[in-house]
Design a protein around this motif. Structure first.
Motif, mmCIF file in Angstrom:
data_model
loop_
_atom_site.group_PDB
_atom_site.id
_atom_site.type_symbol
_atom_site.label_atom_id
_atom_site.label_comp_id
_atom_site.label_asym_id
_atom_site.label_seq_id
_atom_site.Cartn_x
_atom_site.Cartn_y
_atom_site.Cartn_z
ATOM 1 N N SER A 83 0.825 -1.210 0.000
ATOM 2 C CA SER A 83 0.000 0.000 0.000
ATOM 3 C C SER A 83 0.862 1.264 0.000
ATOM 4 C CB SER A 83 -0.970 0.001 1.182
ATOM 5 O OG SER A 83 -0.280 0.026 2.405
ATOM 6 N N ALA A 84 2.016 1.230 0.658
ATOM 7 C CA ALA A 84 2.897 2.396 0.658
ATOM 8 C C ALA A 84 3.449 2.672 -0.741
ATOM 9 C CB ALA A 84 4.040 2.190 1.643
ATOM 10 N N VAL A 85 3.899 1.616 -1.417
ATOM 11 C CA VAL A 85 4.464 1.784 -2.764
ATOM 12 C C VAL A 85 3.383 2.214 -3.748
ATOM 13 C CG1 VAL A 85 5.524 0.555 -4.708
ATOM 14 C CG2 VAL A 85 6.392 0.205 -2.385
ATOM 15 N N LEU A 86 2.268 1.479 -3.778
ATOM 16 C CA LEU A 86 1.199 1.827 -4.721
ATOM 17 C C LEU A 86 0.614 3.205 -4.423
ATOM 18 C CD1 LEU A 86 -0.592 -1.618 -5.106
ATOM 19 C CD2 LEU A 86 0.616 -0.354 -6.889
ATOM 20 N N GLY A 87 0.447 3.527 -3.137
ATOM 21 C CA GLY A 87 -0.071 4.842 -2.769
ATOM 22 C C GLY A 87 0.839 5.954 -3.253
ATOM 23 N N SER A 88 2.144 5.741 -3.122
ATOM 24 C CA SER A 88 3.113 6.732 -3.587
ATOM 25 C C SER A 88 3.045 6.905 -5.107
ATOM 26 C CB SER A 88 4.520 6.301 -3.164
ATOM 27 O OG SER A 88 5.473 7.206 -3.650
ATOM 28 N N ALA A 95 -0.262 13.881 -9.385
ATOM 29 C CA ALA A 95 0.416 15.170 -9.552
ATOM 30 C C ALA A 95 0.747 15.411 -11.019
ATOM 31 C CB ALA A 95 1.679 15.216 -8.698
ATOM 32 N N VAL A 96 1.286 14.394 -11.691
ATOM 33 C CA VAL A 96 1.580 14.498 -13.116
ATOM 34 C C VAL A 96 0.266 14.642 -13.890
ATOM 35 C CG1 VAL A 96 2.486 13.263 -15.132
ATOM 36 C CG2 VAL A 96 3.746 13.232 -12.967
ATOM 37 N N GLY A 97 -0.733 13.889 -13.466
ATOM 38 C CA GLY A 97 -2.034 13.935 -14.124
ATOM 39 C C GLY A 97 -2.688 15.300 -14.068
ATOM 40 N N SER A 98 -2.303 16.119 -13.099
ATOM 41 C CA SER A 98 -2.892 17.460 -13.018
ATOM 42 C C SER A 98 -2.421 18.357 -14.164
ATOM 43 C CB SER A 98 -2.549 18.107 -11.670
ATOM 44 O OG SER A 98 -1.155 18.392 -11.594
ATOM 45 N N LEU A 99 -1.370 17.919 -14.855
ATOM 46 C CA LEU A 99 -0.838 18.710 -15.971
ATOM 47 C C LEU A 99 -1.416 18.298 -17.316
ATOM 48 C CD1 LEU A 99 2.902 18.598 -14.834
ATOM 49 C CD2 LEU A 99 1.214 20.403 -14.382
ATOM 50 N N ILE A 100 -2.202 17.213 -17.326
ATOM 51 C CA ILE A 100 -2.784 16.709 -18.568
ATOM 52 C C ILE A 100 -4.298 16.573 -18.400
ATOM 53 C CG2 ILE A 100 -0.687 15.490 -19.272
ATOM 54 C CD1 ILE A 100 -1.985 12.888 -18.240
ATOM 55 N N ASP A 101 -4.941 16.078 -19.427
ATOM 56 C CA ASP A 101 -6.386 15.835 -19.374
ATOM 57 C C ASP A 101 -6.690 14.889 -18.206
ATOM 58 O OD1 ASP A 101 -9.028 15.040 -19.699
ATOM 59 O OD2 ASP A 101 -8.804 14.423 -21.790
ATOM 60 N N ALA A 108 -5.680 5.680 -16.585
ATOM 61 C CA ALA A 108 -4.383 5.064 -16.289
ATOM 62 C C ALA A 108 -4.290 4.588 -14.839
ATOM 63 C CB ALA A 108 -3.261 6.057 -16.579
ATOM 64 N N SER A 109 -4.964 5.272 -13.940
ATOM 65 C CA SER A 109 -4.848 4.934 -12.517
ATOM 66 C C SER A 109 -5.729 3.765 -12.091
ATOM 67 C CB SER A 109 -5.178 6.154 -11.655
ATOM 68 O OG SER A 109 -6.554 6.485 -11.760
ATOM 69 N N LYS A 110 -6.738 3.423 -12.870
ATOM 70 C CA LYS A 110 -7.672 2.363 -12.459
ATOM 71 C C LYS A 110 -6.975 1.057 -12.085
ATOM 72 C CE LYS A 110 -11.961 4.051 -14.237
ATOM 73 N NZ LYS A 110 -13.258 3.720 -14.716
#
Length: 158
Positions: A83-88, A95-101, A108-110
């Motif tokens: 959970s720590a790795v996947l959560g990170s 954060a990267v997704g905030s720069l794109i659609d 991609a996150s599903k």
């Protein structure tokens, strides 16, 4: 270990989520008709009717609610390396997704979110007990698929 170490009840996470056990114990001590049990989804799906039911149960005036603010929903995921790795990764991707659609990141996150929630079924026996105690189905609690936020569900009804 926390219980044995004398930690306060607030820190007994596993025990706090065992609703069937808690209600079974409560109903052994208090008459069932003196207890109103509501599910969060009732409040989200029908907020005015649910709060009117609460008002009726406690004997106060009904009809006082006209709207409900959006919720902040997130499923429980046990702590650990996975959970720590996947959560990170998910937070970094967001954060990267905030720069794109935003729809691109959501798609991609599903699989990442599904992997994060995989195997989180430690309370299934208590869900069975909860169903027995209350006489209703909680099958939706066994699902790893969310129902969306309040705002999303409200839009889909409209």
């Amino acid at each position: 270990a926390r219980i044995n170490a004398g930690w306060a009840p607030f820190w007994h996470y596993h025990r706090l989520g065992r609703y069937g056990e808690q209600l079974q114990d409560l109903f052994a001590r208090v008459e069932r008709e003196r207890v109103l049990v509501l599910r969060y989804r009732q409040l989200i799906d029908a907020p005015a009717q649910t709060l009117d039911a609460v008002c009726s149960f406690i004997g106060v005036e009904e009809g006082r609610l006209s709207s409900l603010p959006a919720d902040n929903f997130r499923s429980f995921v046990p702590a650990g390396t996975r959970s720590a790795v996947l959560g990170s990764v998910i937070r970094s991707g967001a954060a990267v997704g905030s720069l794109i659609d935003p729809q691109v990141w959501r798609r991609a996150s599903k699989p990442l979110v599904a992997a994060l929630h995989a195997g989180s079924s430690k309370h299934l026996d208590d869900i069975d007990l909860l169903e027995d105690v209350l006489g209703e189905s909680f099958d939706d609690w066994r699902s790893s698929v969310g129902r969306g936020s309040f705002a999303q569900r409200a839009r889909s009804k409209g």
